[in-house]
Design an enzyme around this catalytic site. Structure first.
Site, PDB file in Angstrom:
ATOM      1  N   CYS A  86      14.143 -10.759 -80.837  1.00  0.00           N
ATOM      2  CA  CYS A  86      15.430  -9.895 -80.257  1.00  0.00           C
ATOM      3  C   CYS A  86      16.461 -10.727 -79.883  1.00  0.00           C
ATOM      4  O   CYS A  86      17.156 -11.428 -80.891  1.00  0.00           O
ATOM      5  CB  CYS A  86      14.856  -8.785 -79.237  1.00  0.00           C
ATOM      6  SG  CYS A  86      16.187  -7.559 -78.749  1.00  0.00           S
ATOM      7  N   HIS A 203      10.037  -6.134 -81.192  1.00  0.00           N
ATOM      8  CA  HIS A 203       9.370  -6.864 -80.365  1.00  0.00           C
ATOM      9  C   HIS A 203       7.727  -6.715 -80.664  1.00  0.00           C
ATOM     10  O   HIS A 203       7.089  -5.886 -79.995  1.00  0.00           O
ATOM     11  CB  HIS A 203       9.492  -6.230 -78.936  1.00  0.00           C
ATOM     12  CG  HIS A 203      10.720  -6.482 -78.200  1.00  0.00           C
ATOM     13  ND1 HIS A 203      11.123  -7.422 -77.285  1.00  0.00           N
ATOM     14  CD2 HIS A 203      12.245  -6.054 -78.622  1.00  0.00           C
ATOM     15  CE1 HIS A 203      12.389  -7.598 -76.899  1.00  0.00           C
ATOM     16  NE2 HIS A 203      12.838  -6.608 -77.720  1.00  0.00           N
ATOM     17  N   GLU A 205       5.496  -8.569 -79.080  1.00  0.00           N
ATOM     18  CA  GLU A 205       4.833  -8.659 -77.765  1.00  0.00           C
ATOM     19  C   GLU A 205       4.594  -7.320 -77.142  1.00  0.00           C
ATOM     20  O   GLU A 205       3.588  -7.263 -76.408  1.00  0.00           O
ATOM     21  CB  GLU A 205       5.521  -9.903 -76.880  1.00  0.00           C
ATOM     22  CG  GLU A 205       6.802  -9.190 -76.235  1.00  0.00           C
ATOM     23  CD  GLU A 205       7.939  -9.035 -76.812  1.00  0.00           C
ATOM     24  OE1 GLU A 205       8.955  -8.889 -76.422  1.00  0.00           O
ATOM     25  OE2 GLU A 205       7.858  -9.158 -78.251  1.00  0.00           O
TER      26      GLU A 205
END
Length: 232
Positions: A86, A203, A205
């Site tokens: 990002c 994302h 994660e």
């Protein structure tokens, strides 16, 4: 093996990445403040998401000019993997480590929702755990995520298989409706020419544990860890 997670003023996804690397994937990782000028002892780098320096000037523009980025460039030159997520992707384009630019979403508003992605190549340090053509799910959260590049650059990215992820529908089809930000050719993530730097707007994660709705993103970090183990 140790992976550095870079922290700038305004970074807010660093602890999520640290948790995934240490507690989910099981590798050593450490946050590193932007004023540091030495990444000796690290085998890879993650530049996480957030709003570094409030996105002033342009998203990632100030962070790309901080002292730590010279060390990130050195790590990359050694062939070690560098992952930008990002805002991290924006930083890497501003630092000229990746082609193109990330601009304001086509419909200028903050987009925060799940997206479907198609894996365009599994032959990278970050996607070896995937299958080419696999459709996966990761969330996005950005205002400036529209990938833009000149036609010649887009052609080069396609020819060299540097496009890693594209926004698609649930059936893996590239459509305008599946494109959340107007990115050219539905591009969600790209590699550098040497294939050891990946930037992506979604994302991973936030999609690394099934309790979150998807654990597809974990494979990005697992692939990165495998690459380091095999090569460094």
């Amino acid at each position: 093996m140790k992976i550095a997670i870079i922290q700038f003023g305004g970074t807010n996804c660093d602890m999520d990445v640290l948790h995934v690397l240490k507690d989910v994937v099981g590798v050593d990782a450490e946050t590193v403040w932007y004023k540091e000028e030495n990444l000796t002892g690290f085998d890879g780098v993650v530049v996480p998401g957030g709003f570094s320096y409030g996105d002033y000037l342009r998203a990632g523009a100030i962070a790309a000019r901080t002292p730590i980025m010279d060390s990130v460039k050195k790590i990359a030159a050694e062939g070690k993997p560098v992952l930008g997520i990002c805002n991290g992707f924006q930083v890497l384009t501003e630092a000229r480590l990746l082609a193109g630019a990330l601009t304001t979403n086509e419909y200028p508003k903050f987009r925060c929702h799940w997206t479907n992605l198609r894996v365009e190549t599994a032959d990278t340090p970050f996607t070896s755990k995937f299958r080419k053509g696999e459709v996966i799910r990761m969330p996005i959260a950005h205002m400036e995520g529209k990938f833009y590049a000149e036609e010649s650059t887009l052609a080069e990215l396609d020819e060299n298989e540097q496009v890693v992820f594209r926004y698609v529908d649930e059936k893996g089809r590239v459509t305008d409706e599946a494109n959340p930000n107007g990115s050219l050719e539905n591009i969600a993530g790209i590699l550098n020419a040497s294939r050891n730097i990946l930037g992506l707007m979604p994302h991973p994660e936030r999609a690394s544990e099934s309790i979150l709705g998807s654990d597809d993103g974990r494979k990005v970090f697992e692939s990165m860890a495998d690459y380091i183990t095999e090569n460094f």
